[in-house]
Motif scaffolding. Structure first.
Motif, PDB file in Angstrom:
ATOM      1  N   ALA A 110     -10.521  -1.779  -4.988  1.00  0.00           N
ATOM      2  CA  ALA A 110      -9.760  -2.997  -5.286  1.00  0.00           C
ATOM      3  C   ALA A 110      -8.355  -2.661  -5.777  1.00  0.00           C
ATOM      4  N   ALA A 111      -8.250  -1.637  -6.633  1.00  0.00           N
ATOM      5  CA  ALA A 111      -6.949  -1.266  -7.196  1.00  0.00           C
ATOM      6  C   ALA A 111      -5.992  -0.770  -6.129  1.00  0.00           C
ATOM      7  N   TYR A 113      -5.373  -1.985  -3.386  1.00  0.00           N
ATOM      8  CA  TYR A 113      -4.683  -3.105  -2.743  1.00  0.00           C
ATOM      9  C   TYR A 113      -3.817  -3.896  -3.722  1.00  0.00           C
ATOM     10  N   THR A 114      -3.650  -3.370  -4.937  1.00  0.00           N
ATOM     11  CA  THR A 114      -2.755  -4.009  -5.900  1.00  0.00           C
ATOM     12  C   THR A 114      -1.409  -3.311  -5.879  1.00  0.00           C
ATOM     13  N   HIS A 115      -0.432  -3.916  -6.537  1.00  0.00           N
ATOM     14  CA  HIS A 115       0.934  -3.383  -6.517  1.00  0.00           C
ATOM     15  C   HIS A 115       1.124  -2.305  -7.571  1.00  0.00           C
ATOM     16  N   SER A 116       1.834  -1.260  -7.186  1.00  0.00           N
ATOM     17  CA  SER A 116       2.286  -0.241  -8.130  1.00  0.00           C
ATOM     18  C   SER A 116       3.751   0.028  -7.841  1.00  0.00           C
ATOM     19  N   LYS A 134       2.125  -1.185 -13.126  1.00  0.00           N
ATOM     20  CA  LYS A 134       1.025  -1.225 -12.159  1.00  0.00           C
ATOM     21  C   LYS A 134      -0.010  -2.236 -12.622  1.00  0.00           C
ATOM     22  N   HIS A 135      -0.857  -2.637 -11.694  1.00  0.00           N
ATOM     23  CA  HIS A 135      -1.899  -3.620 -12.007  1.00  0.00           C
ATOM     24  C   HIS A 135      -2.897  -3.024 -12.993  1.00  0.00           C
ATOM     25  N   LEU A 137      -5.976  -3.168 -13.042  1.00  0.00           N
ATOM     26  CA  LEU A 137      -7.134  -2.562 -12.377  1.00  0.00           C
ATOM     27  C   LEU A 137      -6.950  -1.059 -12.191  1.00  0.00           C
ATOM     28  N   ARG A 138      -5.719  -0.640 -11.967  1.00  0.00           N
ATOM     29  CA  ARG A 138      -5.463   0.789 -11.775  1.00  0.00           C
ATOM     30  C   ARG A 138      -5.715   1.566 -13.064  1.00  0.00           C
TER      31      ARG A 138
END
Length: 226
Positions: A110-111, A113-116, A134-135, A137-138
């Motif tokens: 999931a992480a 596909y998040t923004h960093s 960063k999100h 989730l990361r």
């Protein structure tokens, strides 16, 4: 203790298989995945390698869980390993690892596909790994991964202790195996911590280089105006 004359029985064969898969995950694939994320995030191939290694880790740990459960269920005399006179922390650690594994693996996917903001966004900080935007989730994924690996190390150590207590052959884990475990453990932890140690050093070096470059530009600009 001396080895029994009956050879290796079903329970001990399952425990040996359990130990082999656990060692592959604990001492090879999980640390390698973490170290790739620690040192090679700027490389194009890092995520594929990280995902592959963590997938192997997940497969090994699923087998560890299954084989370990089969071993304990292989006879009434072994049922006390869960609750009874032979119960210890090893099984509790195993359950915690399995839960963290599922959480960490799904969080990692999931992480991704998040923004960093990228590896250079936090370069002005002493610890860009922590300060790069960063999100959340990361961050959770990294924490779960490190926590899971720490529990894996503890699980292997308690597993060796448990073998000494529950092996049907009545043998002890060879001292050389224990020493090798601690050597590998020490090297892997040291390499990981070295990566954190290098962050402020690299940040300081980059800051100094930037200051020198800025001073040189100002000097050239002043010479041009003169």
């Amino acid at each position: 203790m001396a080895k029994s004359t009956g050879g290796i029985d079903y329970h001990d064969k399952m425990i040996i298989a359990h130990a082999v898969f656990a060692c592959i995950a604990t001492l090879i694939t999980a640390p390698a995945a973490i170290l790739i994320g620690r040192y090679f995030r700027g490389r194009s191939w890092w995520f594929k390698a990280h995902l592959y290694l963590q997938s192997v880790t997940a497969a090994c740990l699923i087998l560890v869980f299954i084989v370990g459960t089969v071993a304990v269920a292989s006879g009434r005399s072994h049922s006390t390993q869960f609750i009874g006179s032979k119960a210890d922390a090893h099984h509790d650690l195993g359950l915690a690892v399995f839960i963290l594994l599922m959480s960490q693996y799904l969080l990692g996917v999931a992480a991704h596909y998040t923004h960093s903001a990228g590896p250079n966004a936090g370069e002005k900080s002493a610890f860009p790994t922590l300060t790069t935007p960063k999100h959340v989730l990361r961050h959770i994924h990294v924490f779960c991964g490190v926590a899971m690996t720490a529990l894996l190390y503890a699980g292997v150590k308690t597993g060796m202790d448990e073998w000494n207590m529950v092996s049907d052959m009545g043998t002890l884990v060879p001292e050389g195996v224990v020493v090798l475990y601690w050597v590998i453990f020490g090297i892997e932890v040291a390499v990981y911590l070295f990566g954190w140690l290098m962050e402020p050093i690299r940040a300081g070096a980059k800051s100094s280089a930037s200051s020198i470059e800025a001073a040189e530009r100002d000097e050239k600009s002043a010479e041009g105006e003169a």
